[in-house]
Design an enzyme around this catalytic site. Structure first.
Site, short mmCIF file in Angstrom:
data_model
loop_
_atom_site.label_atom_id
_atom_site.label_comp_id
_atom_site.label_asym_id
_atom_site.label_seq_id
_atom_site.Cartn_x
_atom_site.Cartn_y
_atom_site.Cartn_z
N GLY A 33 0.79 -1.22 0.00
CA GLY A 33 0.00 0.00 0.00
C GLY A 33 0.82 1.27 0.00
CG ASP A 80 2.26 -6.08 16.86
OD1 ASP A 80 1.79 -4.98 16.50
OD2 ASP A 80 1.61 -6.92 17.50
CB VAL A 81 3.58 -0.54 15.19
CG1 VAL A 81 4.55 -0.54 14.02
CG2 VAL A 81 2.14 -0.71 14.73
CG ASN A 107 1.67 3.78 5.96
OD1 ASN A 107 0.76 4.39 5.42
ND2 ASN A 107 1.96 2.51 5.66
CE1 TYR A 174 -7.77 4.13 8.46
CE2 TYR A 174 -9.27 5.87 7.76
CZ TYR A 174 -8.04 5.24 7.68
OH TYR A 174 -7.08 5.73 6.84
CB THR A 209 -3.73 0.79 -1.31
OG1 THR A 209 -4.86 1.06 -0.45
CG2 THR A 209 -2.88 2.05 -1.47
CG MET A 211 -7.24 -0.54 3.77
SD MET A 211 -6.41 0.43 5.05
CE MET A 211 -6.64 2.09 4.39
#
Length: 284
Positions: A33, A80-81, A107, A174, A209, A211
């Protein structure tokens, strides 16, 4: 023990210095993406780029492709953020292998699994979405920014969204996450005042993208934001060309770089604020 950053001086005590356009960039969500476009675009402009993502195989492939296409040095770091130890280990590896990070691009992030009202959303998936954007950004900022402040040079870009500036009934997690991220950026920029470290909200627009293709609201869309516009905007930030926009919201594909460069926003321009209901509004 996971590497911990130094205790930074307060920004007001730092000496302001120049920021070169090139350097080391760390991009999260880098394997696909927008993140994948950013890795290649920044590498093509001479930056050394570290990519972070959860899927190690896909990430290594993406970073190797970028290195081959651009001739730039890249580094794939699976992490893994939303996991503190994972983020600290990843940032430590980037610093050890590539040197100080001058550009951090947050991002990585999930999207609501189903387009349903908030009361029908699965609670665990809902919070996973919020955590991926907000906790993920907070952990990388916590681990990267102290070193930026210590060196008194660096730029942080949080990938924002227009859905963070208005309600969306089908993508509530989101929207909440992106709203929180916008406010997090503003708070970070305020804390960094007096230093040569800046923080920005960059909305990429609607980039083609996997997504966005999966989202019902964009089915049939033909007006995509060229990913190069996102890269150009973030590259200008990395070069220190848009410092007056620190703590504010800019939008790739709509904002023109030449206008942003010569414009100094005032008051609460491009920041989230309550609108007064009239002249007598006590909160106005």
């Amino acid at each position: 023990m996971a590497e911990q950053g130094p205790r930074p001086p307060h920004p007001s005590q730092a000496q302001v210095g120049p920021l070169d356009g090139a350097g080391v960039a760390l991009v999260t969500g880098a394997s696909t993406g927008i993140g994948r476009h950013l890795v290649e675009g920044l590498a093509a402009r001479g930056m050394v780029v570290a990519g972070v993502a959860r899927n190690p195989d896909r990430l290594r492939t993406a970073m190797a492709e970028v290195a081959e296409a651009t001739g730039a040095r890249t580094l794939a770091v699976a992490a893994d953020v939303t996991d503190r130890a994972s983020v600290e280990a990843a940032v430590g590896e980037v610093r050890e292998e590539l040197g100080p990070i001058e550009l951090l691009v947050n991002n990585a992030g999930l999207i609501d699994e189903f387009e349903v009202p908030i009361w029908e959303a699965d609670p665990e998936q809902w919070w996973d979405v919020v955590s991926s954007h907000v906790r993920g950004a907070q952990l990388t900022i916590r681990t990267v920014v102290p070193w930026m402040v210590l060196r008194n040079r660096g730029r942080v870009v949080n990938i924002a969204s227009g859905m963070g500036t208005r309600a969306n009934p089908d993508y509530s997690a989101y929207s909440v996450a992106k709203t929180a991220l916008v406010r997090l950026t503003e708070g970070l920029a305020t804390a960094l005042e007096g230093s040569n470290v800046r923080a920005f909200n960059v909305a990429p627009g609607v980039v083609d993208t996997p997504m966005t293709r999966a989202m019902h609201m964009w089915q049939g869309n033909t007006h995509w934001t060229p990913p190069e516009k996102v890269v150009e905007l973030i590259a200008a930030i990395a070069a220190g060309e848009l410092d007056q926009w620190s703590g504010r919201f800019v939008r790739a594909g709509k904002d023109h770089l030449d206008v942003l460069r010569r414009t100094t926003p005032d008051d609460a321009a491009r920041q989230l604020r309550l609108r007064p209901y009239g002249e007598d509004d006590p909160l106005g």
